[in-house]
Design an enzyme around this catalytic site. Sequence first.
Site, short mmCIF file in Angstrom:
data_model
loop_
_atom_site.label_atom_id
_atom_site.label_comp_id
_atom_site.label_asym_id
_atom_site.label_seq_id
_atom_site.Cartn_x
_atom_site.Cartn_y
_atom_site.Cartn_z
N ASP A 96 -1.17 8.94 1.64
CA ASP A 96 0.25 8.95 1.30
C ASP A 96 0.63 10.38 0.90
O ASP A 96 1.01 11.19 1.74
CB ASP A 96 0.49 7.92 0.20
CG ASP A 96 1.95 7.79 -0.21
OD1 ASP A 96 2.82 8.29 0.52
OD2 ASP A 96 2.23 7.18 -1.26
N LYS A 124 0.69 7.75 6.38
CA LYS A 124 2.15 7.65 6.29
C LYS A 124 2.75 8.96 6.73
O LYS A 124 2.28 10.02 6.36
CB LYS A 124 2.55 7.41 4.83
CG LYS A 124 2.98 6.01 4.55
CD LYS A 124 3.56 5.92 3.15
CE LYS A 124 3.14 4.61 2.53
NZ LYS A 124 3.76 4.40 1.22
N PHE A 145 6.56 1.08 2.05
CA PHE A 145 5.47 0.56 1.23
C PHE A 145 4.89 -0.67 1.92
O PHE A 145 5.58 -1.65 2.16
CB PHE A 145 5.92 0.22 -0.19
CG PHE A 145 4.76 0.01 -1.11
CD1 PHE A 145 4.13 1.09 -1.71
CD2 PHE A 145 4.27 -1.27 -1.35
CE1 PHE A 145 3.02 0.91 -2.53
CE2 PHE A 145 3.16 -1.45 -2.18
CZ PHE A 145 2.54 -0.36 -2.77
N VAL A 146 3.60 -0.59 2.24
CA VAL A 146 2.97 -1.67 3.01
C VAL A 146 1.86 -2.36 2.21
O VAL A 146 1.27 -1.76 1.31
CB VAL A 146 2.39 -1.14 4.35
CG1 VAL A 146 3.50 -0.67 5.27
CG2 VAL A 146 1.38 -0.01 4.12
N ARG A 158 -3.87 -8.13 -0.88
CA ARG A 158 -4.96 -7.42 -0.18
C ARG A 158 -5.59 -8.29 0.91
O ARG A 158 -6.13 -7.79 1.88
CB ARG A 158 -6.07 -7.04 -1.16
CG ARG A 158 -5.68 -5.99 -2.18
CD ARG A 158 -6.94 -5.47 -2.88
NE ARG A 158 -6.67 -4.82 -4.15
CZ ARG A 158 -6.31 -3.55 -4.29
NH1 ARG A 158 -6.15 -2.81 -3.22
NH2 ARG A 158 -6.11 -3.04 -5.48
P1 IMP Z 1 -2.15 9.32 -2.28
O1 IMP Z 1 -3.06 9.92 -3.31
O2 IMP Z 1 -0.70 9.52 -2.61
O3 IMP Z 1 -2.47 9.70 -0.87
O4 IMP Z 1 -2.29 7.76 -2.45
C1 IMP Z 1 -3.31 7.05 -1.92
C2 IMP Z 1 -3.37 5.72 -2.64
O5 IMP Z 1 -2.06 5.24 -2.98
C3 IMP Z 1 -3.95 4.69 -1.72
O6 IMP Z 1 -5.34 4.58 -1.89
C4 IMP Z 1 -3.23 3.43 -2.12
O7 IMP Z 1 -3.95 2.76 -3.14
C5 IMP Z 1 -1.91 3.87 -2.70
N1 IMP Z 1 -0.79 3.68 -1.75
C6 IMP Z 1 -0.04 4.63 -1.17
N2 IMP Z 1 0.88 4.10 -0.34
C7 IMP Z 1 0.71 2.77 -0.41
C8 IMP Z 1 1.38 1.65 0.24
O8 IMP Z 1 2.30 1.78 1.06
N3 IMP Z 1 0.91 0.42 -0.08
C9 IMP Z 1 -0.10 0.21 -0.97
N4 IMP Z 1 -0.77 1.22 -1.57
C10 IMP Z 1 -0.34 2.49 -1.30
MG MG Z 2 -5.76 2.15 -3.55
#
Ligand code: IMP
Ligand code: MG
Length: 177
Positions: A96, A124, A145-146, A158
């Site tokens: 993300d 994403k 958000f998925v 999950r």
């Molecule tokens: P990042 O550090 O922002 O890349 O976030 C990664 C973590 O955020 C993932 O391991 C997910 O647990 C959570 N996350 C980010 N986007 C989503 C989503 O759309 N659905 C559910 N969890 C998400």
């Molecule tokens: Mg996670």
Amino acid sequence: MKILLDETRIGHGIDELAAKLNKDYAGRSLTIVSIMTGSLIMLADLIRRLEMPVRISLIQASSYRGTTESGDLTIQDQMMLDISDRDVLLIDDIFDTGKTLVEVTKRLNSLGPKSIKTAVFLNKSGTSQVDATPDYVVFHIPNAFVVGYGLDYQDLYRNLPFVAVLEESDIAQHSVL
Ligand code: IMP
Ligand code: MG
């Protein structure tokens, strides 16, 4: 809930990732470090398609604090295997902002692996806040958000065998679960 990726499509995506890894790591053994809990389903599906000797190591990294906003990252690695001089593949459910993968990669690099690559189930678009990109991506998705196939909202959903976009009405319904 609007289904974004159904079971059949997900199956084909995991087949393709496994085929790439079987080619790229042919003749070597692989140590998979999988970030719990989101990557649980992908991990189980992927490793059964891998042909090289595989070690599995689980860690937990949580940045989401019961909301859809990103928070501070905590890493729990009590269950980590020794990865020094190993070929490591770090697996997460979704890229993300990218902060989780970058932070965990940094941590793993300090343990002296022979190599380290990253694989995510979903990437994403337009949300990255880092320079790095994952080495392997199963699906690129729009910025929504998925949930499902390991991904949660407040630790629910999950177990859905598909990936769906969580909408406002789903969240309202969720509050009575
Ligand atoms: P990042 O550090 O922002 O890349 O976030 C990664 C973590 O955020 C993932 O391991 C997910 O647990 C959570 N996350 C980010 N986007 C989503 C989503 O759309 N659905 C559910 N969890 C998400
Ligand atoms: Mg996670």
